[in-house]
Structures are given as structure tokens and as C-alpha cells.
Design an enzyme around this catalytic site. Structure first.
Site, PDB file in Angstrom:
ATOM      1  N   ASP A  10       0.874  -1.159   0.000  1.00 14.12           N
ATOM      2  CA  ASP A  10       0.000   0.000   0.000  1.00 14.12           C
ATOM      3  C   ASP A  10       0.927   1.228   0.000  1.00 14.12           C
ATOM      4  OD1 ASP A  10      -2.451   1.500   0.545  1.00 14.12           O
ATOM      5  OD2 ASP A  10      -1.594   1.782   2.541  1.00 14.12           O
ATOM      6  N   ASP A  12       0.065   5.085   0.985  1.00 11.43           N
ATOM      7  CA  ASP A  12      -0.088   5.979   2.131  1.00 11.43           C
ATOM      8  C   ASP A  12      -0.169   5.170   3.416  1.00 11.43           C
ATOM      9  OD1 ASP A  12      -0.749   8.029   3.892  1.00 11.43           O
ATOM     10  OD2 ASP A  12      -2.872   7.928   3.399  1.00 11.43           O
ATOM     11  N   GLY A  47      -7.061   4.588   3.730  1.00 16.28           N
ATOM     12  CA  GLY A  47      -7.290   3.577   2.704  1.00 16.28           C
ATOM     13  C   GLY A  47      -8.634   3.689   1.983  1.00 16.28           C
ATOM     14  N   VAL A  48      -9.406   4.709   2.325  1.00 17.82           N
ATOM     15  CA  VAL A  48     -10.754   4.874   1.746  1.00 17.82           C
ATOM     16  C   VAL A  48     -10.696   5.854   0.569  1.00 17.82           C
ATOM     17  CG1 VAL A  48     -13.097   5.698   2.299  1.00 17.82           C
ATOM     18  CG2 VAL A  48     -11.807   4.374   3.990  1.00 17.82           C
ATOM     19  N   ARG A  50     -11.382   8.757  -2.298  1.00 18.16           N
ATOM     20  CA  ARG A  50     -11.693  10.174  -2.107  1.00 18.16           C
ATOM     21  C   ARG A  50     -13.191  10.430  -1.992  1.00 18.16           C
ATOM     22  NH1 ARG A  50      -9.647  13.496  -6.903  1.00 18.16           N
ATOM     23  NH2 ARG A  50      -7.885  12.117  -6.459  1.00 18.16           N
ATOM     24  N   SER A 117      -5.202   5.579  -3.997  1.00 22.58           N
ATOM     25  CA  SER A 117      -5.055   6.983  -4.396  1.00 22.58           C
ATOM     26  C   SER A 117      -4.964   7.180  -5.905  1.00 22.58           C
ATOM     27  CB  SER A 117      -3.815   7.571  -3.736  1.00 22.58           C
ATOM     28  OG  SER A 117      -3.601   8.879  -4.216  1.00 22.58           O
ATOM     29  N   LYS A 118      -5.691   8.194  -6.373  1.00 24.53           N
ATOM     30  CA  LYS A 118      -5.600   8.580  -7.782  1.00 24.53           C
ATOM     31  C   LYS A 118      -4.388   9.491  -8.003  1.00 24.53           C
ATOM     32  CE  LYS A 118     -10.320   7.728  -9.064  1.00 24.53           C
ATOM     33  NZ  LYS A 118     -11.672   8.164  -9.302  1.00 24.53           N
ATOM     34  N   ASN A 119      -3.698   9.820  -6.914  1.00 24.45           N
ATOM     35  CA  ASN A 119      -2.484  10.641  -7.008  1.00 24.45           C
ATOM     36  C   ASN A 119      -1.217   9.795  -6.892  1.00 24.45           C
ATOM     37  OD1 ASN A 119      -3.464  13.520  -7.064  1.00 24.45           O
ATOM     38  ND2 ASN A 119      -4.558  12.774  -5.260  1.00 24.45           N
ATOM     39  N   ASP A 171      -1.824  -0.522   5.974  1.00 26.03           N
ATOM     40  CA  ASP A 171      -1.991   0.175   7.264  1.00 26.03           C
ATOM     41  C   ASP A 171      -3.465   0.399   7.602  1.00 26.03           C
ATOM     42  OD1 ASP A 171      -2.227   2.164   5.138  1.00 26.03           O
ATOM     43  OD2 ASP A 171      -2.393   3.605   6.780  1.00 26.03           O
TER      44      ASP A 171
HETATM   45  P1  B16 Z   1      -6.733  10.333  -3.514  1.00 25.69           P
HETATM   46  P2  B16 Z   1      -3.611   4.301   0.208  1.00 25.69           P
HETATM   47  C1  B16 Z   1      -5.424   6.285   0.258  1.00 25.69           C
HETATM   48  O1  B16 Z   1      -4.119   5.835  -0.027  1.00 25.69           O
HETATM   49  C2  B16 Z   1      -5.427   7.141   1.509  1.00 25.69           C
HETATM   50  O2  B16 Z   1      -5.053   6.356   2.635  1.00 25.69           O
HETATM   51  C3  B16 Z   1      -6.809   7.704   1.730  1.00 25.69           C
HETATM   52  O3  B16 Z   1      -6.834   8.527   2.885  1.00 25.69           O
HETATM   53  C4  B16 Z   1      -7.227   8.498   0.499  1.00 25.69           C
HETATM   54  O4  B16 Z   1      -8.527   9.016   0.653  1.00 25.69           O
HETATM   55  C5  B16 Z   1      -7.173   7.573  -0.729  1.00 25.69           C
HETATM   56  O5  B16 Z   1      -5.855   7.055  -0.863  1.00 25.69           O
HETATM   57  C6  B16 Z   1      -7.562   8.288  -2.018  1.00 25.69           C
HETATM   58  O6  B16 Z   1      -6.596   9.264  -2.309  1.00 25.69           O
HETATM   59  O7  B16 Z   1      -7.660  11.421  -3.070  1.00 25.69           O
HETATM   60  O8  B16 Z   1      -5.306  10.781  -3.698  1.00 25.69           O
HETATM   61  O9  B16 Z   1      -7.246   9.585  -4.718  1.00 25.69           O
HETATM   62  O10 B16 Z   1      -3.508   4.121   1.673  1.00 25.69           O
HETATM   63  O11 B16 Z   1      -4.618   3.364  -0.453  1.00 25.69           O
HETATM   64  O12 B16 Z   1      -2.269   4.299  -0.484  1.00 25.69           O
HETATM   65 MG    MG Z   2      -2.802   3.108   3.358  1.00 27.62          MG
END
Ligand code: B16
Ligand code: MG
Length: 216
Positions: A10, A12, A47-48, A50, A117-119, A171
Site C-alpha cells: 500500500d 499511504d 485507505g478509503v 476520495r 489513491s488517484k495521485n 496500514d
Molecule cells: P486520492 P492508500 C489512500 O491511499 C489514503 O489512505 C486515503 O486517505 C485516500 O482518501 C485515498 O488514498 C484516495 O486518495 O484522493 O489521492 O485519490 O492508503 O490506499 O495508499
Molecule cells: Mg494506506
């Protein structure tokens, strides 16, 4: 060589800690919109996706919005988040993660990132770690987000591995659920009350004992 052939990470909370920047982005949006939001509530966002985070925030504040407003709110938060991301670099890798990645790579295991994450590509670029991985899946890769197993199954397929040959480092409670649902070995990073249901649990990345996971 163990029965495992691939390790899926994972992003983040495992490779880097962008949760703080997500928090600051949501907090700025919530303040502008006169909505209640604090660090404790931000924990629910681990992990949720956006849009699901936004829905949790709106629901907790009893706010009804049109689909257009919903889109604008999510975009605004993402713009704030991307501003914070400009500050990150290799220094933002979590303590101990580079050693783990190098160690596994040297042993010949395949490595992947699977993030909601889409980032992801921006973050991975900033951290300068793209070359370490055989494949990277992100918030654009599948429709159903964690706790559905889809993202991990998609990642295993791209690695050309069976689910049972993969180990997932996560995490978030939803991420551990997703790994278990995918029939993979789940390694939870964080407190027991959050990820204690994983096959292995370590309080932080620094405390991961690879030897415990990779038995003969
Ligand atoms: P984005 P992971 C997740 O990353 C984050 O833990 C979570 O808080 C966030 O809302 C999600 O990515 C979407 O992120 O807005 O950048 O698309 O833990 O799956 O790496
Ligand atoms: Mg995570």
C-alpha cells in the site's frame, strides 16, 4: 525460497505518510464549508477512496449536496492536497521501507504498489521509487475500492502470480480486509485495534520482521 513470490505494498501509511496532507486538505475544505472535521475523524479515511471520504464527511455533518457540488468539493480538496504534495521528496519515505524493498528485490521477489489513491503516480514520482516496482496499481485501476479484493487481484494478475503467492502490506483496516478477501497473506502496519485481524501485525514499518513472514 518461500512459497511467496510477490510482495504488494500500500502507499499511504506503508511507503510514505501522506495521511497528514490528506488531513490538511480535508480540514481546509471543511473549515471553508463550516463542517466539523478533526484528526480523529480523519482516521476513518485511511485507505478509503476520495469520494467515499467526502460522503463520510457530508453525512457526519448532515449536508445534502447535488452531484455537481459533490464533484466540486472533491476537486477542491484534491487541489489542496496536490499543493501539499509539492513539498514531498525521498525524505518522506517511511523509516525502514527502503531496506525492506531492497532486501526483497535482492532475494528475487516481485514488488508492486496497490493504492486507493488517484495521485499515486505523483507521489511515486516525488519519492523517486518507480523503478523498484514491477507494477503499480492505483485508484484508477479498478472500480470497486478496498475492502473489495479487486485492486489486489488486479495487481497479482499484472505480476503474473496467483493470489496465494502474494503478501500484502497495509496500514488500513479496509486494506487488510481486502487482502484477506483476495486470499493473500495480510501484514498489518499499525495498532492492533486497527489491523490486528491481519495474519501478521507490526506497530510500524521499522518493526517489520521479514524473517517471520518469509519462512521456508
Ligand atoms: P486520492 P492508500 C489512500 O491511499 C489514503 O489512505 C486515503 O486517505 C485516500 O482518501 C485515498 O488514498 C484516495 O486518495 O484522493 O489521492 O485519490 O492508503 O490506499 O495508499
Ligand atoms: Mg494506506
Amino acid at each position: 525460497m518461500s512459497k511467496f513470490r510477490g510482495f504488494i505494498f500500500d502507499l499511504d501509511g506503508v511507503i510514505t505518510d501522506t495521511a497528514e496532507y490528506h488531513y490538511l486538505g480535508w480540514k481546509k475544505l471543511a473549515d471553508e464549508e463550516n463542517m466539523e472535521f478533526d484528526r480523529e475523524f480523519n482516521e476513518k479515511f485511511r485507505g478509503v477512496s476520495r469520494m467515499e471520504c467526502l460522503d463520510l464527511l457530508l453525512e457526519a455533518n448532515d449536508r445534502k449536496v447535488t452531484p455537481e457540488e459533490r464533484k466540486e468539493l472533491a476537486e477542491r480538496k484534491n487541489n489542496y492536497y496536490q499543493e501539499y504534495l509539492k513539498n514531498i521528496s525521498k525524505d518522506n519515505l517511511l523509516d525502514g521501507i527502503e531496506e525492506i524493498l531492497n532486501n526483497l528485490k535482492d532475494k528475487g521477489y516481485k514488488l508492486a504498489i496497490a493504492s486507493a489513491s488517484k495521485n499515486t503516480s505523483i507521489v511515486v514520482g516525488k519519492l523517486d521509487i518507480k523503478d523498484m516496482f514491477d507494477t503499480i496499481s492505483d485508484g484508477h485501476s479498478v472500480k470497486k475500492s478496498k475492502p473489495a479484493p479487486d485492486l489486489f487481484l488486479y495487481t497479482a494478475e499484472n505480476l503474473n502470480l496467483k493470489p496465494e503467492e502474494c503478501v500484502v502490506f497495509e496500514d488500513a483496516a479496509a486494506g487488510v480486509d481486502a487482502a484477506i478477501a483476495a486470499n493473500m497473506i495480510a501484514v498489518g502496519i499499525g495498532p492492533k485495534k486497527r489491523v490486528g485481524h491481519a495474519h501478521y501485525q507490526f506497530d510500524s514499518v521499522k518493526e517489520i520482521k521479514l524473517g517471520k513472514i518469509i519462512k521456508k
